[in-house]
Scaffold this motif. Structure first.
Motif, PDB file in Angstrom:
ATOM      1  N   LEU A 201       0.829  -1.200   0.000  1.00  0.00           N
ATOM      2  CA  LEU A 201       0.000   0.000   0.000  1.00  0.00           C
ATOM      3  C   LEU A 201       0.867   1.255   0.000  1.00  0.00           C
ATOM      4  O   LEU A 201       0.562   2.230  -0.714  1.00  0.00           O
ATOM      5  N   SER A 202       1.945   1.235   0.750  1.00  0.00           N
ATOM      6  CA  SER A 202       2.864   2.383   0.780  1.00  0.00           C
ATOM      7  C   SER A 202       3.435   2.650  -0.609  1.00  0.00           C
ATOM      8  O   SER A 202       3.598   3.809  -1.012  1.00  0.00           O
ATOM      9  N   ARG A 205       0.783   4.308  -2.717  1.00  0.00           N
ATOM     10  CA  ARG A 205       0.655   5.705  -2.297  1.00  0.00           C
ATOM     11  C   ARG A 205       1.791   6.548  -2.855  1.00  0.00           C
ATOM     12  O   ARG A 205       1.578   7.679  -3.310  1.00  0.00           O
ATOM     13  N   SER A 206       2.998   6.003  -2.828  1.00  0.00           N
ATOM     14  CA  SER A 206       4.154   6.757  -3.328  1.00  0.00           C
ATOM     15  C   SER A 206       4.065   7.006  -4.820  1.00  0.00           C
ATOM     16  O   SER A 206       4.647   7.961  -5.342  1.00  0.00           O
ATOM     17  N   ASP A 208       1.298   7.768  -6.247  1.00  0.00           N
ATOM     18  CA  ASP A 208       0.124   8.630  -6.393  1.00  0.00           C
ATOM     19  C   ASP A 208      -1.039   7.915  -7.071  1.00  0.00           C
ATOM     20  O   ASP A 208      -1.818   8.518  -7.822  1.00  0.00           O
ATOM     21  N   VAL A 210      -3.083   5.763  -5.033  1.00  0.00           N
ATOM     22  CA  VAL A 210      -4.080   5.567  -3.980  1.00  0.00           C
ATOM     23  C   VAL A 210      -3.874   6.604  -2.886  1.00  0.00           C
ATOM     24  O   VAL A 210      -2.738   6.831  -2.438  1.00  0.00           O
ATOM     25  N   VAL A 211      -4.964   7.245  -2.481  1.00  0.00           N
ATOM     26  CA  VAL A 211      -4.955   8.124  -1.307  1.00  0.00           C
ATOM     27  C   VAL A 211      -6.016   7.565  -0.360  1.00  0.00           C
ATOM     28  O   VAL A 211      -7.198   7.535  -0.692  1.00  0.00           O
ATOM     29  N   TRP A 212      -5.575   7.100   0.800  1.00  0.00           N
ATOM     30  CA  TRP A 212      -6.489   6.460   1.753  1.00  0.00           C
ATOM     31  C   TRP A 212      -6.101   6.874   3.165  1.00  0.00           C
ATOM     32  O   TRP A 212      -5.070   6.450   3.676  1.00  0.00           O
ATOM     33  N   ARG A 213      -6.923   7.728   3.746  1.00  0.00           N
ATOM     34  CA  ARG A 213      -6.655   8.170   5.109  1.00  0.00           C
ATOM     35  C   ARG A 213      -7.968   8.550   5.800  1.00  0.00           C
ATOM     36  O   ARG A 213      -8.911   9.022   5.154  1.00  0.00           O
TER      37      ARG A 213
END
Length: 242
Positions: A201-202, A205-206, A208, A210-213
């Motif tokens: 997942l990281s 995200r790196s 760009d 997936v953005v999940w927060r």
């Protein structure tokens, strides 16, 4: 009973086939009412033979099976419009549990009335076939992820598939979707360890992708992520609802 078909949250959703006036009257006649379940609580217990079945009106839930030693396999994630409790209607008891991932609202029906209800509106009974077919498709793709996709491909497939289902249910607004799923849930669905899931997942995200927060999901480039996940192009068409 706090709602009726005329103000159902699906009535103005173009992804669903709106019921006729006669169908609304039939559903209102056979529905028991509504039920609210808090996040983390069980909707269906594994091995139970419930007297009711449900339409998920609001919120998200998860279907899973637990082995005797406590290990868990997540089978599917449930979105508004999905039916809960079909298996015991056909087989006598449920082989899985269903847990609310967020606070949920459920439309409640008496299981003994299902055949009388659908006899009065046979076109609406198509939703049973539709849901079984979609479930089969999802489980087939999940099996491909467990057996053949890499961890990166599997997570990409899962995010795109769940995003598309949420979008169809009207949950995506301004490029954002409520996503109360936990990393452990995704790991248990895809046959991955939590550590491997976190590292993969990281990476997404790196890149760009997936953005999940804070329980909210964004896919900045859904099509690029779909290519990573080897997502097929099967189109989920409009569906009936209760």
């Amino acid at each position: 009973m706090t709602k009726n078909c005329e103000i159902c949250p699906f009535s103005n959703n173009p992804a669903f086939v709106a019921p006729s006036k006669q169908e609304c009257e039939t559903v209102n006649l056979h529905r028991i009412g509504e039920m609210q379940v808090e996040a983390g609580c069980e909707i269906l217990a594994e091995g139970s033979d419930p007297r009711r079945f449900f339409t998920l009106l609001e919120g998200q839930a998860m279907r899973y099976h637990t082995l005797e030693d406590g290990r868990r396999q997540v089978l599917n994630f449930l979105f508004p419009g999905d039916l809960i409790g079909l298996e015991p209607i056909m087989l006598g008891e449920t082989s899985h549990a269903v847990e609310a991932l967020s606070p949920v609202s459920l439309c409640v029906f008496d299981r003994t009335q299902i055949w009388q209800m659908f006899a009065k509106m046979p076109e609406r009974a198509f939703m049973l076939t539709w849901q079984v077919a979609r479930e089969e498709h999802f489980l087939g793709q999940a099996l491909i992820s467990v057996g053949q996709r890499s961890a990166r491909e599997s997570l990409a497939w899962a995010f795109v598939s769940l995003w598309d289902r949420g979008q169809q249910s009207g949950m995506v607004e301004d490029g954002k979707m409520p996503f109360p799923v936990r990393q452990q849930d995704l790991a248990d669905a895809l046959g991955l360890s939590l550590v491997h899931t976190n590292k993969t997942l990281s990476r997404l995200r790196s890149e760009d992708l997936v953005v999940w927060r804070d329980g909210v999901l964004q896919l900045p480039d859904r099509d690029a992520l779909a290519r990573v996940g080897l997502v097929d192009s099967t189109v989920i068409k409009k569906r009936f609802y209760l």
